[in-house]
Design an enzyme around this catalytic site. Structure first.
Site, short mmCIF file in Angstrom:
data_model
loop_
_atom_site.label_atom_id
_atom_site.label_comp_id
_atom_site.label_asym_id
_atom_site.label_seq_id
_atom_site.Cartn_x
_atom_site.Cartn_y
_atom_site.Cartn_z
N GLU A 1 -13.07 5.56 5.35
CA GLU A 1 -12.22 5.49 6.53
C GLU A 1 -11.40 6.76 6.64
O GLU A 1 -11.02 7.35 5.62
CB GLU A 1 -11.28 4.31 6.45
N THR B 1 -11.52 -0.86 12.05
CA THR B 1 -10.61 -0.45 10.98
C THR B 1 -10.29 -1.65 10.09
O THR B 1 -9.99 -2.73 10.59
CB THR B 1 -9.31 0.09 11.61
N ASP C 1 -5.57 2.63 -3.77
CA ASP C 1 -6.88 2.58 -3.10
C ASP C 1 -7.13 3.77 -2.19
O ASP C 1 -8.26 4.00 -1.77
CB ASP C 1 -7.09 1.24 -2.37
N ARG C 2 -6.09 4.53 -1.87
CA ARG C 2 -6.31 5.70 -1.00
C ARG C 2 -6.44 6.97 -1.83
O ARG C 2 -6.01 7.01 -2.99
CB ARG C 2 -5.13 5.88 -0.06
N SER D 1 0.80 -1.22 0.00
CA SER D 1 0.00 0.00 0.00
C SER D 1 0.83 1.28 0.00
O SER D 1 1.65 1.48 -0.88
CB SER D 1 -0.95 -0.03 1.19
N HIS D 2 0.65 2.10 1.03
CA HIS D 2 1.28 3.41 1.10
C HIS D 2 2.68 3.33 1.69
O HIS D 2 3.34 4.36 1.83
CB HIS D 2 0.42 4.30 1.98
N SER E 1 -8.43 6.84 7.17
CA SER E 1 -7.11 6.58 6.60
C SER E 1 -7.11 6.78 5.09
O SER E 1 -6.51 6.00 4.36
CB SER E 1 -6.68 5.17 6.96
N ASP F 1 -2.28 6.47 -3.54
CA ASP F 1 -1.14 5.85 -2.87
C ASP F 1 -0.50 4.74 -3.69
O ASP F 1 -0.81 4.57 -4.87
CB ASP F 1 -1.57 5.30 -1.50
N LYS G 1 -11.41 -0.08 -1.21
CA LYS G 1 -11.49 1.36 -1.35
C LYS G 1 -10.84 1.73 -2.67
O LYS G 1 -10.06 0.96 -3.22
CB LYS G 1 -10.85 2.06 -0.16
N ASP H 1 -0.81 1.53 -4.03
CA ASP H 1 -1.64 0.55 -4.75
C ASP H 1 -2.95 1.12 -5.25
O ASP H 1 -3.82 0.37 -5.71
CB ASP H 1 -1.88 -0.69 -3.89
C1 G16 Z 1 -5.28 -0.58 5.25
C2 G16 Z 1 -6.68 -1.04 5.38
C3 G16 Z 1 -7.56 0.08 5.85
C4 G16 Z 1 -7.02 0.68 7.13
C5 G16 Z 1 -5.59 1.10 6.91
C6 G16 Z 1 -4.91 1.58 8.17
O1 G16 Z 1 -5.18 0.35 4.23
O2 G16 Z 1 -7.19 -1.53 4.16
O3 G16 Z 1 -8.84 -0.43 6.03
O4 G16 Z 1 -7.77 1.77 7.51
O5 G16 Z 1 -4.84 0.01 6.45
O6 G16 Z 1 -4.82 0.52 9.05
P1 G16 Z 1 -3.95 0.62 10.36
O7 G16 Z 1 -4.50 1.80 11.10
O8 G16 Z 1 -4.18 -0.69 11.05
O9 G16 Z 1 -2.53 0.86 9.94
P2 G16 Z 1 -4.07 0.22 3.12
O10 G16 Z 1 -4.30 1.39 2.23
O11 G16 Z 1 -2.76 0.25 3.88
O12 G16 Z 1 -4.32 -1.09 2.47
#
Ligand code: G16
Length: 543
Positions: A363, A344, A281-282, A113-114, A365, A277, A376, A279
């Site tokens: 979310e 979450t 999705d953000r 992801s990010h 995030s 981000d 997302k 991948d």
């Molecule tokens: C993932 C999850 C999200 C979550 C985020 C932050 O996002 O898919 O649902 O809100 O992590 O999670 P945490 O607070 O546990 O770090 P992504 O974009 O990293 O796949």
């Protein structure tokens, strides 16, 4: 070619977090590490023989190697077909769409992801189920259990598959189809949004800056925003995906997308700024002179979604994660639709979407999405904003001001303390949990605690229960602080502190967020002893 059964020994650290297994690249490069995890996924599934598996990732360092491994292991385990994004690329929402559109059994999404990418940075593997969404906890727990016992994996012995040409081949009886990663996704977006209205807005001189952060959204954004919608060339920046994201942190927040933020706050700012981000999705949404928090963006999108053709029939309901602000709750109330508060993790929205209980989810995030896929979707949020701007013919600032005037404003911020000593973070949370019963009625920094609990969620569809999802402290007057540890970090622990305060009425809608939240910040430290436990007096990231 031949199928080999390879003896292996378990690793004890393959517990999927908030979103799949995320570790540093050198951890994944240990002998059989990725193979063990992928085999543990397959061993936890039933009934996939002869069916389709989607495989793709965000293009980060180590993506291509694991794509080859995944294809060979899928063949050896009996999948009938693998659909793979060209070059091993599929954004997370695009992968979700491909799974749904092609009726696949599931998919492997390779991404952290990010988080940053590179030889010493992060990598990840996530399994998504047939609805296109992340595997529910029942499956991720089975995968972890299996990973602790695994003693062999199956892999086809063939040579590398050419993943750089669209077309069809085969590996040990499994068909491998290499697809254009953008086409299906772009076609879906055209069904949801008024492309003609957005095109007309660009023709009328509307200007935007989209920062793809050298990550997977580049090719999607170029194709959709510039080619199909006619945004001027150059509107999409940093659009070439790089294995190390150009050395940057592909996290669309005010720290890592600072250049975009500074541009949007400058005198010559374009009308609209956005970023996605690693991948895809953000999303980050910034209007000329105004940052829209993800929680507010969810509420504003929900309130205006009917202006886009895909949502003209209205929304069935809205879901948000617990730490996300209650701004969307006010919209749901006004629309007379359900509001669901989940832990979450996008995986918790899947059942609600499948059951038709909600249409839009979000979310804090930086994640927003709808029932069009089961992830997302960064670009989706950008397109919905563009559609709303095209119809309302107002600026982001005007839309936000009107929204707050109607619903009031939930001032909101998240403070992250990163790479904290894991024991110290666990001690902080344990101490907090230990005193929850004593907190109500207590006065802290002039605020009276109204309730304190550890969030627990019962899924209204399958009745599964998820406990210990974050400590909530509510104050009289409606302000709130939430504490939880991140489930996506790869070094030490990340403590997240979510702060929220509601204000309505004239003169209360234009405060600086840091001023509005100052007394809550002090109260949070007093309650949890952040400085005492972690030695930190300031958060590393404020979003
Ligand atoms: C993932 C999850 C999200 C979550 C985020 C932050 O996002 O898919 O649902 O809100 O992590 O999670 P945490 O607070 O546990 O770090 P992504 O974009 O990293 O796949």
């Amino acid at each position: 070619m031949m199928i080999r059964t390879v003896a292996t020994t378990p690793y004890d650290d393959q517990k999927p977090g908030t979103s799949g297994l995320r570790k540093k690249v050198p951890v994944f490069q240990q002998p059989n590490y990725a193979e063990n995890f992928i085999q543990s996924v397959f061993d936890s599934l039933e009934g996939f023989k002869g069916k389709t598996l989607v495989i793709g990732g965000d293009g980060r360092y180590y993506n291509r190697e694991v794509i080859q491994t995944a294809i060979r292991m899928a063949a050896a385990n009996g999948f009938g077909r693998a659909i793979v994004g060209k070059g091993g690329i599929l954004s997370t929402p695009a992968a979700s769409n491909v799974i749904r559109k092609h009726g696949a059994f599931g998919g492997l999404v390779l991404s952290a992801s990010h988080n940053p990418g590179g030889p010493n940075e992060d990598f990840g593997i996530k399994y998504n189920v047939g609805n296109g969404g992340p595997a529910p906890e029942r499956i991720t727990e089975a995968v972890f259990a299996r990973s602790k016992e695994i003693d062999r994996y199956l892999i086809s012995d063939g040579a590398d598959i050419d993943i750089d040409e669209v077309g069809e081949g085969s590996v040990d009886g499994m068909t491998v189809e290499i697809i254009d990663p953008v086409a299906d996704y772009a076609a879906l977006m055209e069904t949801l949004f008024d492309f003609a209205a957005i095109r007309a807005m660009f023709q009328g001189g509307f200007r935007m800056a989209f920062d793809a952060m050298h990550a997977v959204t580049g090719p999607y954004a170029k194709d959709i925003l510039e080619r199909r919608l006619g945004a001027p060339g150059g509107s999409v920046r940093n659009f070439v995906p790089l294995p190390d994201f150009g050395g940057h942190h592909p996290d669309p927040n005010l720290v890592h997308a600072k250049e975009l933020y500074d541009l949007m706050m400058s005198a010559g700012a374009p009308d609209f700024g956005a970023a996605s981000d690693g991948d895809g999705d953000r999303n980050l949404i910034i209007g000329k002179g105004i940052f829209v928090t993800p929680s507010d963006s969810l509420a504003m999108l929900a309130a205006n979604a009917h202006l886009a053709p895909g949502y003209a029939g209205g929304l069935a309901g809205i879901a948000r994660s617990m730490p996300t602000s209650a701004a969307a709750d006010r919209v749901a109330e006004k629309l007379g639709i359900g509001l669901y508060e989940t832990p979450t993790g996008w995986k918790f929205f899947g059942n609600l979407l499948d059951a038709g209980k909600v249409t839009i989810c979000g979310e804090e995030s930086a994640g927003t999405g709808s029932d069009h896929v089961r992830e997302k979707d960064g670009l989706w949020a950008v397109l919905l904003w563009l559609n709303i701007l095209a119809v309302r013919r107002q600026s982001v600032k005007e839309i936000a001001a009107a929204h707050w005037a109607e619903y009031g404003r939930n001032y909101y911020a998240r403070h992250d303390y990163e790479a904290v000593d894991t024991d110290a973070a666990n001690r902080l949370m344990a101490e907090l949990r230990g005193k929850l019963a004593d907190l109500p009625g207590m006065e802290v920094n002039g605020l009276t605690i109204a309730f304190a609990d550890d969030f627990e969620y019962r899924d209204p569809v399958d009745q599964s229960v998820s406990r210990h999802q974050g400590v909530r402290i509510g104050f009289e007057g409606g302000s709130r602080v939430v504490f939880r540890l991140s489930g996506t970090g790869t070094s030490g622990a990340t403590l997240r502190v979510y702060l929220e305060r509601y204000e309505s009425g004239p003169g209360r809608l234009d405060l600086a967020t840091s001023d509005a939240l100052a007394e809550l910040v002090a109260a949070a430290d007093e309650i949890a002893g952040i400085a005492r436990h972690t030695g930190r007096t300031e958060p590393d990231v404020v979003t």
